[in-house]
Design an enzyme around this catalytic site. Sequence first.
Site, short mmCIF file in Angstrom:
data_model
loop_
_atom_site.label_atom_id
_atom_site.label_comp_id
_atom_site.label_asym_id
_atom_site.label_seq_id
_atom_site.Cartn_x
_atom_site.Cartn_y
_atom_site.Cartn_z
N ASP A 127 0.86 -1.31 0.10
CA ASP A 127 -0.01 -0.20 0.62
C ASP A 127 0.96 1.77 -0.01
O ASP A 127 0.81 2.59 0.70
CB ASP A 127 -1.07 -0.32 1.19
CG ASP A 127 -2.17 -1.29 1.35
OD1 ASP A 127 -2.39 -2.07 0.52
OD2 ASP A 127 -3.37 -1.34 1.67
N LYS A 165 -6.87 -4.73 -3.01
CA LYS A 165 -7.77 -5.63 -1.62
C LYS A 165 -8.89 -4.55 -0.93
O LYS A 165 -8.15 -3.91 -1.77
CB LYS A 165 -6.65 -6.31 -1.02
CG LYS A 165 -5.88 -5.32 -1.00
CD LYS A 165 -4.40 -5.59 0.94
CE LYS A 165 -4.22 -4.48 1.00
NZ LYS A 165 -5.04 -3.09 1.77
N CYS A 213 -2.66 -2.66 7.75
CA CYS A 213 -2.17 -3.70 6.41
C CYS A 213 -0.63 -4.70 5.96
O CYS A 213 -0.60 -5.13 6.47
CB CYS A 213 -1.87 -2.95 4.98
SG CYS A 213 -3.76 -2.61 5.13
#
Length: 209
Positions: A13, A111, A156
């Site tokens: 990310d 995701k 994450c």
Amino acid sequence: MKISGSDLLLIIDVQNDFCPGGALAVDDGDSIVAIINRLIPHFANIALTQDWHPPGHGSFASSHPGHDAFSTIQMPYGEQTLWPDHCIQGSEGAQFHQDLDTAAAAMVIRKGMNPSIDSYSAFYENDRKTSTGLSGYLRERNIKRVFCAGLALDYCVYYSALDAHNEKFETCVITDACRAIDMDGSAAAATTGMSDLGIKLVEAGTLLT
Ligand code: VGL
Ligand code: ZN
């Protein structure tokens, strides 16, 4: 520590919305880009994750009138933190940081696409049951060890590292290639939780020599 051909660099990310100026900015989030770019040439296997929510996603506070960002609610799968709208599919905020060297990545896992389930981990959605398929992909590619880097260390990256460990990959987190959101001590809790499980916390410098 020596990198081998069965190691994966999992870059989590590194997107505009998690960098300064973004919708869910992590302090100093962009400072990891240079470190990650230095690590990339040392790995034969690289995967990226990209938080990729539809508008009106169930993890957005704006989808739950009367609830503020950074508060928690109960979802059918358990407790969920509510976030500002971020990483909306196709938006500028969802793009990778422009300086991140993405060319060598064989795989991009998107995701958080299911409107009613958030997904912190690169491996499983927050119901802890729905797989992204990453684990099967890594097994087919004979990956034995996963090195995690990116944003955010306490969300994450943390959940991805736990799942990599649970899926029986040897798991390392490159701590100086991560930055944390750090709400209510979440960064310290994530760090302690990972090392208690035997996930190795390493610094980029030990891999670059
Ligand atoms: C993340 C909160 C919401 C992360 C993603 O990348 O750590 N955190 N969506
Ligand atoms: Zn998200």
